[in-house]
Scaffold this active site. Sequence first.
Site, mmCIF file in Angstrom:
data_model
loop_
_atom_site.group_PDB
_atom_site.id
_atom_site.type_symbol
_atom_site.label_atom_id
_atom_site.label_comp_id
_atom_site.label_asym_id
_atom_site.label_seq_id
_atom_site.Cartn_x
_atom_site.Cartn_y
_atom_site.Cartn_z
ATOM 1 C CG ASP A 264 -6.717 -4.498 -0.387
ATOM 2 O OD1 ASP A 264 -5.671 -4.971 0.107
ATOM 3 O OD2 ASP A 264 -7.629 -4.011 0.311
ATOM 4 C CE LYS B 241 -9.262 -4.824 -5.810
ATOM 5 N NZ LYS B 241 -9.134 -3.395 -5.430
#
Length: 241
Positions: A151, A133
Amino acid sequence: MTALADTATESPLARTRRARKIVRILGELHPDARIALNFSNPLELLVATVLSAQCTDKKVNEVTPAVFARYRTAADYAAADRAELEALLRPTGFFRAKANSIIGIGAALVERFSGTVPGRLDDLVTLPGVGRKTANVVLGHVFDIPGITVDTHVGRLSRRFGLTGSTDPVKVESDLAELLERRDYTTASDRMIFHGRRICHSRRPACGACGLARLCPSFGLGPTTPEEARRLVRADTEAVG
């Protein structure tokens, strides 16, 4: 407002077309969608993204000016006094773990990358506290290398849109990558994050105020009447993400 029927019988081609239409409409709904963290170089974005874990972007942006003024290079972070750095990071929460990661990142950059943030995902994920991420955030916003940032918002919306059935961020990223055009990976992530913060909330999505209702198999999870739904819409994008 008519919602999309169940996607169980949807063909791969139909799902791909719907996914790309969703991304296009999200761009119309949120033309201001962008990364909310303030930064001026790759190192600053890397640090800010690490600090954003379990913290609002607004709070990170309040903290980072002092951090960036004190530590300008990877070597500065590597040599940081732990107590001093922790004091600066305290408002972001989990400050001890974050200080560990940032000091470790500084040391790893100095030792293995000549003090420079690498522009390859395989290299970035070897840094302390940096997962896919965070790596994709950096690649997409400073190196112009498209990356899908999974996310909490992107994961939730991907499942609600019927684009994935997985809760594993790596699998979600893979499923989205198969549906979207590569050039749209970064912008799609930014748009989904904005939509998740403003409209498609985790507990009570503002379904009746959502411009994607006809493409969403999850329409009805939240209030469907426009009047009630509009009260749930948030203009503030500074949510934890």
